[in-house]
Design an enzyme around this catalytic site. Structure first.
Site, PDB file in Angstrom:
ATOM      1  N   THR A  82      -3.260 -32.601  15.492  1.00 15.88           N
ATOM      2  CA  THR A  82      -4.534 -32.036  15.948  1.00 15.88           C
ATOM      3  C   THR A  82      -4.871 -30.751  15.203  1.00 15.88           C
ATOM      4  OG1 THR A  82      -4.538 -32.962  18.181  1.00 15.88           O
ATOM      5  CG2 THR A  82      -5.607 -30.845  17.915  1.00 15.88           C
ATOM      6  N   ASP A 256      -9.270 -37.448  15.396  1.00 11.79           N
ATOM      7  CA  ASP A 256      -8.442 -36.437  14.718  1.00 11.79           C
ATOM      8  C   ASP A 256      -7.322 -37.036  13.863  1.00 11.79           C
ATOM      9  OD1 ASP A 256      -6.876 -37.139  16.968  1.00 11.79           O
ATOM     10  OD2 ASP A 256      -6.196 -35.086  17.328  1.00 11.79           O
TER      11      ASP A 256
HETATM   12  C1  GP9 Z   1      -2.739 -30.177  22.571  1.00  9.08           C
HETATM   13  C2  GP9 Z   1      -3.551 -31.210  21.906  1.00  9.08           C
HETATM   14  C3  GP9 Z   1      -2.706 -32.297  21.288  1.00  9.08           C
HETATM   15  O1  GP9 Z   1      -3.379 -29.069  23.089  1.00  9.08           O
HETATM   16  O2  GP9 Z   1      -4.599 -30.741  21.164  1.00  9.08           O
HETATM   17  O3  GP9 Z   1      -2.283 -32.067  20.015  1.00  9.08           O
HETATM   18  P1  GP9 Z   1      -1.544 -33.205  19.146  1.00  9.08           P
HETATM   19  O4  GP9 Z   1      -0.261 -33.546  19.868  1.00  9.08           O
HETATM   20  O5  GP9 Z   1      -2.450 -34.393  19.053  1.00  9.08           O
HETATM   21  O6  GP9 Z   1      -1.325 -32.563  17.837  1.00  9.08           O
HETATM   22 MN    MN Z   2      -4.343 -34.938  18.308  1.00 12.04          MN
END
Ligand code: GP9
Ligand code: MN
Length: 425
Positions: A82, A256
């Site tokens: 993310t 994402d």
């Molecule tokens: C956590 C969320 C998840 O706040 O944005 O992140 P990811 O595990 O998909 O990197």
């Molecule tokens: Mn994510």
């Protein structure tokens, strides 16, 4: 040092794609809402499970007369997941080959979207139902110049509404509404969703479609949490409509990163009814991209691009010239956009050639491109461009080189003015 900064500024200028006059400034002065679609892969769009759409709302948005939908848009994230996606979107820099730049480079100098837009009168805010320290967001958002960060402490999280990483999407959007409506316009706001997150658990009471029955809980659950996310988005759009925000707001929704890795290809291959070889596996790195602009003529756009390209695309829609900013991506709507999508491991995709694990493939035939192939020279050239751009991006990020360069008319971020604690009154 500062000489390296000069070299990188020159590189960025050399790859700059001139804005397309048809789109430049069409959204001038409008609000911007980014919606970060956690783990939504492109194959979900228009996909039917037992004759039923999984994402009916997103499918409708794809055909909305004001939406440009990109069907060949790829995520370019690595270990930072993310946070890598966010990093690219705010800066048009690549995430790092290892770890997360959000964590290791939180205090670098940036010329990120919120800071650029501040000079044009925008107020900026992030909404996310997890604690602010996750991915070091509460630090790096200051470096990006975000005015507000509405994290978990701004929301009420009832036990029933809690997902592994924070507040479930439906209550998250609902509770965000008063904060959003209190922002001065024009605003630049980003909403980071969470419910559709690995391993995709969902309380049966909240499920509104049947699971597939591959027998794998992760794969089966994915379709239900994706539907939940789709419903949450629909409700949020209804609110935006009621607030008359749909007429003066650009809304960008993007996936994402992938949800189902190679480990799940047996089940996925059955569901998609196709073999998943190297070319298909690279193709599965597609994520949806919707760019909704009030008054624009929508279309399904087949341009190859990735998350690195979003910032210059958005700025040009807003009528902001990007030539003086250091960006590694180019405007997806420009005639000069380079259709090369570098991945963090040095592979790439492009309209004719994919590089997968350092092998080149002709995607029309699926055949390997070896030295005697007509596309070989082009493949080598794309590979070199991929490696060069990744290397320059890393040099910039690791050396914190924007310290040595301020674009004309850009006001540097003053972190000391930013505070994300809940006001007590
Ligand atoms: C956590 C969320 C998840 O706040 O944005 O992140 P990811 O595990 O998909 O990197
Ligand atoms: Mn994510």
């Amino acid at each position: 040092d500062s000489n390296d900064a000069v070299e990188i500024v020159n590189y960025s200028k050399s790859i700059h794609a001139e804005p397309n006059p048809r789109y430049f400034g069409v959204a001038e002065g409008k609000n911007v809402i980014y919606i970060h679609l956690e783990s939504i892969q492109e194959f979900l769009i228009d996909f039917e499970l037992n004759g039923e759409e999984v994402t009916p709302f997103l499918n409708r948005m794809k055909k909305d007369p004001n939406t440009i939908y990109f069907e060949n848009f790829f995520h370019q994230t690595a270990q930072g997941k993310t946070s890598d996606a966010e990093y690219m979107i705010e800066n048009s820099f690549y995430g790092l080959p290892q770890g997360s730049a959000f964590i290791t480079r939180g205090r670098n100098t940036y010329h990120a979207a919120p800071a650029i837009l501040k000079d044009y009168g925008y107020t900026s805010a992030v909404f996310h139902g997890n604690g602010g320290s996750f991915w070091n967001r509460n630090e790096i958002y200051k470096s990006f110049g975000y005015d507000y960060f509405f994290d978990a402490k701004y929301f009420e999280i009832a036990d029933d509404d809690r997902a592994e990483y924070g507040l479930m999407d439906k209550p998250f959007f609902e509770q965000s509404e008063p904060f959003l409506s209190s922002l001065p316009q024009p605003f630049y706001a980003k909403f980071i969703t969470i419910t559709n997150h690995y391993p995709f658990p969902l309380n049966e009471k909240l499920a509104s479609i049947e699971k597939p029955n591959t027998g794998n809980n992760v794969v089966d659950g994915y379709f239900q949490t994706a539907r939940y996310a789709d419903e949450a988005l629909e409700q949020f759009f209804q609110y935006l409509d009621e607030m008359n925000l749909l007429e003066n707001t650009v809304i960008i929704m993007y996936g994402d990163h992938h949800a189902l890795s190679e480990k799940y290809y047996d089940e996925l291959s059955d569901l998609l009814d196709q073999e998943i070889g190297p070319v298909e596996s690279a193709g599965l790195q597609r994520v949806p991209l919707f760019i909704y602009v009030p008054g624009i003529e929508g279309e399904i756009n087949s341009t190859y691009g990735g998350q690195i390209d979003l910032l210059p695309t958005l700025l040009h829609l807003l009528g902001i010239d990007t030539k003086e900013f250091v960006h590694f991506g180019t405007d997806l709507l420009s005639e000069q956009h380079l259709e090369l999508v570098p991945f963090r491991n040095g592979d790439f995709v492009s309209p004719k050639i994919y590089s997968v694990n350092d092998n080149f493939y002709d995607i029309n035939t699926g055949n390997k491109i070896t030295e005697d192939h007509v596309l070989y020279e082009e493949a080598i050239e794309l590979k070199e461009k991929t490696e060069f751009t990744l290397q320059l991006s890393d040099q910039l990020v690791n050396g914190d080189l924007l310290r040595f360069y301020t674009p004309p008319e850009f006001t540097p971020v003053d972190r000391s003015k930013l505070d994300y604690s809940v006001p007590n009154n």
